[in-house]
Design a protein around this motif. Sequence first.
Motif, PDB file in Angstrom:
ATOM      1  N   LYS A   1     -11.590  23.822  -9.326  1.00 38.51           N
ATOM      2  CA  LYS A   1     -12.435  22.708  -9.765  1.00 38.51           C
ATOM      3  C   LYS A   1     -11.598  21.449 -10.005  1.00 38.51           C
ATOM      4  N   LEU A   2     -10.445  21.627 -10.630  1.00 34.31           N
ATOM      5  CA  LEU A   2      -9.602  20.472 -10.911  1.00 34.31           C
ATOM      6  C   LEU A   2      -8.943  19.921  -9.654  1.00 34.31           C
ATOM      7  N   ASP A   3      -8.720  20.766  -8.652  1.00 33.05           N
ATOM      8  CA  ASP A   3      -8.179  20.280  -7.375  1.00 33.05           C
ATOM      9  C   ASP A   3      -9.125  19.258  -6.756  1.00 33.05           C
TER      10      ASP A   3
ATOM     11  N   ARG B   1     -25.045  22.864  -6.968  1.00 36.68           N
ATOM     12  CA  ARG B   1     -25.072  21.869  -8.049  1.00 36.68           C
ATOM     13  C   ARG B   1     -24.031  20.778  -7.830  1.00 36.68           C
ATOM     14  N   TYR B   2     -22.945  21.110  -7.134  1.00 36.48           N
ATOM     15  CA  TYR B   2     -21.942  20.096  -6.839  1.00 36.48           C
ATOM     16  C   TYR B   2     -22.350  19.244  -5.633  1.00 36.48           C
ATOM     17  N   ASP B   3     -22.996  19.882  -4.668  1.00 37.59           N
ATOM     18  CA  ASP B   3     -23.429  19.142  -3.476  1.00 37.59           C
ATOM     19  C   ASP B   3     -24.418  18.033  -3.834  1.00 37.59           C
ATOM     20  N   ARG B   4     -25.169  18.253  -4.900  1.00 36.45           N
ATOM     21  CA  ARG B   4     -26.188  17.265  -5.284  1.00 36.45           C
ATOM     22  C   ARG B   4     -25.571  15.931  -5.714  1.00 36.45           C
ATOM     23  N   TYR B   5     -24.283  15.936  -6.068  1.00 33.56           N
ATOM     24  CA  TYR B   5     -23.652  14.712  -6.578  1.00 33.56           C
ATOM     25  C   TYR B   5     -22.631  14.121  -5.597  1.00 33.56           C
TER      26      TYR B   5
ATOM     27  N   LEU C   1     -17.101  18.378 -12.585  1.00 33.29           N
ATOM     28  CA  LEU C   1     -16.062  19.351 -12.251  1.00 33.29           C
ATOM     29  C   LEU C   1     -15.092  19.522 -13.424  1.00 33.29           C
ATOM     30  N   ARG C   2     -14.720  18.422 -14.041  1.00 35.46           N
ATOM     31  CA  ARG C   2     -13.807  18.503 -15.192  1.00 35.46           C
ATOM     32  C   ARG C   2     -14.472  19.231 -16.359  1.00 35.46           C
ATOM     33  N   HIS C   3     -15.724  18.917 -16.611  1.00 39.50           N
ATOM     34  CA  HIS C   3     -16.456  19.581 -17.704  1.00 39.50           C
ATOM     35  C   HIS C   3     -16.520  21.085 -17.462  1.00 39.50           C
ATOM     36  N   ASP C   4     -16.817  21.487 -16.226  1.00 41.57           N
ATOM     37  CA  ASP C   4     -16.908  22.913 -15.916  1.00 41.57           C
ATOM     38  C   ASP C   4     -15.541  23.589 -16.039  1.00 41.57           C
ATOM     39  N   ALA C   5     -14.481  22.873 -15.659  1.00 45.10           N
ATOM     40  CA  ALA C   5     -13.137  23.431 -15.792  1.00 45.10           C
ATOM     41  C   ALA C   5     -12.785  23.604 -17.268  1.00 45.10           C
TER      42      ALA C   5
END
Length: 258
Positions: free
Chosen positions: A171-173, A201-205, A216-220
């Motif tokens: 995610k952080l990459d 959920r990531y594709d939507r943004y 991504l940072r929040h999920d990490a």
Amino acid sequence: MDDLAVRIGLTVVLAVVSATAFLLLRCQGKGRPFGPEGRWLAVSIILLTGLVSAGVALLFGAMLNDNLATLLGAVAPSGLWLSQVRAHEEGRRSLAKEAATFWLVSLLTRLDQAMAEDQRSWCERRIDDEWSVYELSMAANRYHERIGERLTPDERRRERIHARLDAIDRKLDVAALIEDGAPRSKVVTALGGSRHTRLARYDRYLNDLTRLRGILRHDAESELLRLLSSAYRSGYRSLPLYTPPSRLAAAGPVRPHP
């Protein structure tokens, strides 16, 4: 009279000690019952359970041998396990059992919530919102290294610490790519390169990369909290806070006190 006082005192002491032992056994692997949020609940549970158990034992003392009555006072606090038994029971529950254990189950539920708050506070103190994506990644790897050294192989597998670190890194990459100004096409390719980021959920943004980076940072960070919680549950609460090398250098050399 002196013998009666000694027997009452011994029964109460044994009941309180027994209640403490059963409570610690119940909370093993779940949290710290005597943490900042839960210590007074834990003390209340121990004293109430111990006194009720001692009272029951002394009440039946006239019908039982004195030694058996004292033993009953020591064994009765095992009722602290009733909440565990009830959680796995199937079918209809006895109304009498529900009524008899309601006070204990209510206090234990509140203690579980307090232990969860203590755990979350402990974990959150080890993550700095001001860290960059790269610093957050270094912190995750450092914590993973230290936690892995303390946990047994079975604990590492059960807590999935390697899988959690992989999820954090992947995610952080992608977040780092966005932070470095990579084009959208490269971000799309990076998202598809790992099962941890190949999510709808990531594709939507993808049309708002700044927001995607934040998600991504929040999920990490959420995954890192789970990694840290495995250390807390295993008893590794002396895990030191990570300080990025850049901040150590900025702070300068540590001067000894005169």
